[in-house]
Design an enzyme around this catalytic site. Structure first.
Site, PDB file in Angstrom:
ATOM      1  N   ASP A  52       0.808  -1.205   0.018  1.00 39.82           N
ATOM      2  CA  ASP A  52       0.115  -0.045   0.197  1.00 39.82           C
ATOM      3  C   ASP A  52       1.016   1.119   0.016  1.00 39.82           C
ATOM      4  O   ASP A  52       1.811   1.524   0.870  1.00 39.82           O
ATOM      5  CB  ASP A  52      -0.759  -0.109   1.115  1.00 39.82           C
ATOM      6  N   ASN A  79       3.432   5.312 -10.621  1.00 42.38           N
ATOM      7  CA  ASN A  79       2.229   5.090 -11.365  1.00 42.38           C
ATOM      8  C   ASN A  79       0.850   4.995 -10.234  1.00 42.38           C
ATOM      9  O   ASN A  79      -0.137   5.655 -10.731  1.00 42.38           O
ATOM     10  CB  ASN A  79       2.241   4.134 -12.086  1.00 42.38           C
ATOM     11  N   ALA A  80       0.940   4.337  -9.298  1.00 39.51           N
ATOM     12  CA  ALA A  80      -0.277   4.273  -8.128  1.00 39.51           C
ATOM     13  C   ALA A  80      -0.830   5.698  -8.254  1.00 39.51           C
ATOM     14  O   ALA A  80      -0.200   6.357  -7.755  1.00 39.51           O
ATOM     15  CB  ALA A  80       0.306   3.524  -7.153  1.00 39.51           C
ATOM     16  N   GLY A  81      -2.090   5.527  -8.110  1.00 40.86           N
ATOM     17  CA  GLY A  81      -2.794   6.824  -7.709  1.00 40.86           C
ATOM     18  C   GLY A  81      -4.383   6.640  -7.841  1.00 40.86           C
ATOM     19  O   GLY A  81      -4.878   5.933  -8.534  1.00 40.86           O
ATOM     20  N   SER A 131      -0.712  14.155 -14.701  1.00 42.24           N
ATOM     21  CA  SER A 131      -2.088  14.151 -15.174  1.00 42.24           C
ATOM     22  C   SER A 131      -2.393  15.496 -16.052  1.00 42.24           C
ATOM     23  O   SER A 131      -1.875  16.348 -15.708  1.00 42.24           O
ATOM     24  CB  SER A 131      -3.189  14.041 -14.230  1.00 42.24           C
ATOM     25  N   TYR A 144      -7.513  17.134  -6.985  1.00 40.78           N
ATOM     26  CA  TYR A 144      -6.387  16.227  -7.641  1.00 40.78           C
ATOM     27  C   TYR A 144      -5.596  16.701  -8.490  1.00 40.78           C
ATOM     28  O   TYR A 144      -4.409  16.578  -8.519  1.00 40.78           O
ATOM     29  CB  TYR A 144      -7.439  15.178  -8.471  1.00 40.78           C
ATOM     30  N   LYS A 148      -1.287  16.599  -8.304  1.00 34.76           N
ATOM     31  CA  LYS A 148      -0.614  16.269  -9.758  1.00 34.76           C
ATOM     32  C   LYS A 148       0.159  17.432 -10.139  1.00 34.76           C
ATOM     33  O   LYS A 148       1.405  17.254 -10.659  1.00 34.76           O
ATOM     34  CB  LYS A 148      -1.565  15.851 -10.725  1.00 34.76           C
TER      35      LYS A 148
HETATM   36  N1  LIG Z   1      -7.207   7.055 -16.475  1.00 34.23           N
HETATM   37  C1  LIG Z   1      -6.988   8.413 -16.510  1.00 34.23           C
HETATM   38  O1  LIG Z   1      -7.905   8.933 -17.273  1.00 34.23           O
HETATM   39  C2  LIG Z   1      -5.959   8.955 -16.058  1.00 34.23           C
HETATM   40  C3  LIG Z   1      -5.378  10.508 -16.406  1.00 34.23           C
HETATM   41  C4  LIG Z   1      -4.479  11.125 -16.063  1.00 34.23           C
HETATM   42  C5  LIG Z   1      -3.509  10.552 -14.958  1.00 34.23           C
HETATM   43  N2  LIG Z   1      -3.899   9.207 -14.561  1.00 34.23           N
HETATM   44  C6  LIG Z   1      -2.976   8.808 -13.617  1.00 34.23           C
HETATM   45  O2  LIG Z   1      -2.552   7.608 -13.984  1.00 34.23           O
HETATM   46  C7  LIG Z   1      -2.148   6.529 -12.966  1.00 34.23           C
HETATM   47  C8  LIG Z   1      -2.730   5.092 -12.985  1.00 34.23           C
HETATM   48  O3  LIG Z   1      -4.003   5.415 -12.984  1.00 34.23           O
HETATM   49  P1  LIG Z   1      -5.131   4.255 -13.913  1.00 34.23           P
HETATM   50  O4  LIG Z   1      -5.766   5.380 -14.751  1.00 34.23           O
HETATM   51  O5  LIG Z   1      -4.268   3.210 -14.511  1.00 34.23           O
HETATM   52  O6  LIG Z   1      -6.199   3.911 -12.712  1.00 34.23           O
HETATM   53  P2  LIG Z   1      -6.600   2.420 -12.097  1.00 34.23           P
HETATM   54  O7  LIG Z   1      -7.056   1.522 -13.310  1.00 34.23           O
HETATM   55  O8  LIG Z   1      -7.562   2.735 -11.040  1.00 34.23           O
HETATM   56  O9  LIG Z   1      -5.113   1.943 -11.502  1.00 34.23           O
HETATM   57  C9  LIG Z   1      -4.547   2.467 -10.382  1.00 34.23           C
HETATM   58  C10 LIG Z   1      -3.543   1.753 -10.077  1.00 34.23           C
HETATM   59  O10 LIG Z   1      -3.257   2.314  -8.673  1.00 34.23           O
HETATM   60  C11 LIG Z   1      -3.069   1.288  -7.550  1.00 34.23           C
HETATM   61  N3  LIG Z   1      -3.509   1.567  -6.337  1.00 34.23           N
HETATM   62  C12 LIG Z   1      -4.421   2.568  -5.801  1.00 34.23           C
HETATM   63  N4  LIG Z   1      -4.327   2.805  -4.576  1.00 34.23           N
HETATM   64  C13 LIG Z   1      -3.349   2.180  -4.035  1.00 34.23           C
HETATM   65  C14 LIG Z   1      -2.465   2.002  -2.732  1.00 34.23           C
HETATM   66  N5  LIG Z   1      -3.118   2.547  -1.894  1.00 34.23           N
HETATM   67  N6  LIG Z   1      -1.448   1.382  -2.639  1.00 34.23           N
HETATM   68  C15 LIG Z   1      -0.762   0.961  -4.013  1.00 34.23           C
HETATM   69  N7  LIG Z   1      -1.486   0.951  -5.272  1.00 34.23           N
HETATM   70  C16 LIG Z   1      -2.504   1.511  -5.203  1.00 34.23           C
HETATM   71  C17 LIG Z   1      -4.323   0.431  -8.062  1.00 34.23           C
HETATM   72  O11 LIG Z   1      -3.880  -0.951  -7.616  1.00 34.23           O
HETATM   73  P3  LIG Z   1      -4.655  -1.704  -6.325  1.00 34.23           P
HETATM   74  O12 LIG Z   1      -5.914  -1.216  -6.090  1.00 34.23           O
HETATM   75  O13 LIG Z   1      -4.528  -3.036  -6.516  1.00 34.23           O
HETATM   76  O14 LIG Z   1      -3.677  -1.297  -4.849  1.00 34.23           O
HETATM   77  C18 LIG Z   1      -4.099   0.166  -9.460  1.00 34.23           C
HETATM   78  O15 LIG Z   1      -3.137  -0.707  -9.708  1.00 34.23           O
HETATM   79  C19 LIG Z   1      -2.741   7.269 -11.704  1.00 34.23           C
HETATM   80  O16 LIG Z   1      -1.568   7.912 -10.938  1.00 34.23           O
HETATM   81  C20 LIG Z   1      -3.556   8.471 -12.150  1.00 34.23           C
HETATM   82  O17 LIG Z   1      -3.624   9.440 -11.510  1.00 34.23           O
HETATM   83  C21 LIG Z   1      -5.005   8.475 -15.068  1.00 34.23           C
END
Ligand SMILES: NC(=O)c1ccc[n+]([C@@H]2O[C@H](COP(=O)([O-])OP(=O)(O)OC[C@H]3O[C@@H](n4cnc5c(N)ncnc54)[C@H](OP(=O)(O)O)[C@@H]3O)[C@@H](O)[C@H]2O)c1
Length: 237
Positions: A52, A79-81, A131, A144, A148
């Site tokens: 975590d 990347n986690a977020g 982001s 958020y 970022k």
């Molecule tokens: N999707 C978008 O539109 C978008 C746009 C801009 C930026 N982002 C950024 O891209 C990154 C990845 O997001 P995503 O879009 O791939 O979303 P996602 O599908 O929800 O994946 C998020 C990942 O973060 C992990 N995570 C969440 N809470 C955690 C914790 N407390 N400890 C460890 N791991 C944790 C999750 O794993 P577990 O739940 O298994 O822990 C999962 O692997 C993030 O930083 C997000 O801010 C996303």
């Protein structure tokens, strides 16, 4: 950096962008330490670490286990977020603190744990996932987008501070990406949940594989910033 046979930690590798990045890096021959709370895919030459990122002891364990297994760390992908949507007037500080712990303190703590290792090795690459919202002013997204933005500024500063150590720090700015992100976003918005966001006229979401390719490019070129689309950098506010 050619990633073949390099050791990379990827946080948040169980889903979305992190999962696509793990698959791409594995295909390109990297050896991976994949971290998340839920299970990550079993890929060749990879280890899975349940962790975590809001917990400092878990971050220390990720680094310790990676070193124990592989003996070095060449690449860190922070990347986690998760998101948190709220009007400024409605911000719930408990929720915001959680997202700050995850999206800002988590990557900084992970950098602090990995940088001494990279210094000893005389080099490395760190990629922090920011982001597109950090480049825009979007009502109801400030809890958020401000985090970022802070992560981006901190990354750029660390890049300057670490230049002499041959450690590159890069920032990746994804656009809306088709992952579980929206579903996992915390919310304090006063609506019924039935209102549909009007997304007419905006480009469709990117697949996570698009962002994975950006992350690979950041590692290979050690570029300072990389944007999902050129118009994002041009319209920066
Ligand atoms: N999707 C978008 O539109 C978008 C746009 C801009 C930026 N982002 C950024 O891209 C990154 C990845 O997001 P995503 O879009 O791939 O979303 P996602 O599908 O929800 O994946 C998020 C990942 O973060 C992990 N995570 C969440 N809470 C955690 C914790 N407390 N400890 C460890 N791991 C944790 C999750 O794993 P577990 O739940 O298994 O822990 C999962 O692997 C993030 O930083 C997000 O801010 C996303």
């Amino acid at each position: 950096m050619d990633i073949r046979n390099k050791i990379a930690i990827i946080t948040g590798a169980s889903s979305g962008i992190g999962l696509a990045t793990a698959r791409l890096f594995s295909k390109k021959g990297a050896m991976l330490a994949l971290a998340a709370r839920s299970s990550c895919p079993k890929l060749p030459d990879s280890i899975i670490i349940r962790a975590d990122i809001t917990k400092p002891a878990d971050i220390r364990r990720i680094v310790k286990q990676t070193l124990k297994h592989f003996g070095r760390i060449d690449i860190l992908i922070n990347n986690a977020g998760r998101g948190y949507d709220s009007l400024v007037t409605e911000i719930d500080f408990k929720k915001w603190q959680y997202i700050i712990d995850l999206d800002l303190f988590g990557p900084v703590r992970t950098m602090q744990a990995v940088i001494p290792v990279m210094k000893k090795q005389r080099g490395g690459v760190i990629v922090n996932i920011s982001s597109g919202t950090a480049l825009m002013v979007l009502p109801s997204m400030s809890p958020y987008s401000s985090i970022k933005s802070a992560l981006s500024k901190l990354s750029q500063t660390a890049r300057e501070e670490l230049a002499n150590e041959k450690i590159a720090v890069s920032v990746v700015y994804p656009y809306i990406t088709a992952t579980k992100f929206e579903r996992n976003t915390l919310k304090s918005v006063r609506n019924t949940g039935e209102e549909e966001w009007d997304n007419t006229g905006i480009p469709p979401p990117d697949p996570p594989e698009h962002v994975a390719r950006m992350i690979l490019e950041a590692v290979e070129t050690r570029i300072s910033e990389i944007f999902a689309h050129d118009w994002m950098a041009k319209n920066r506010r």
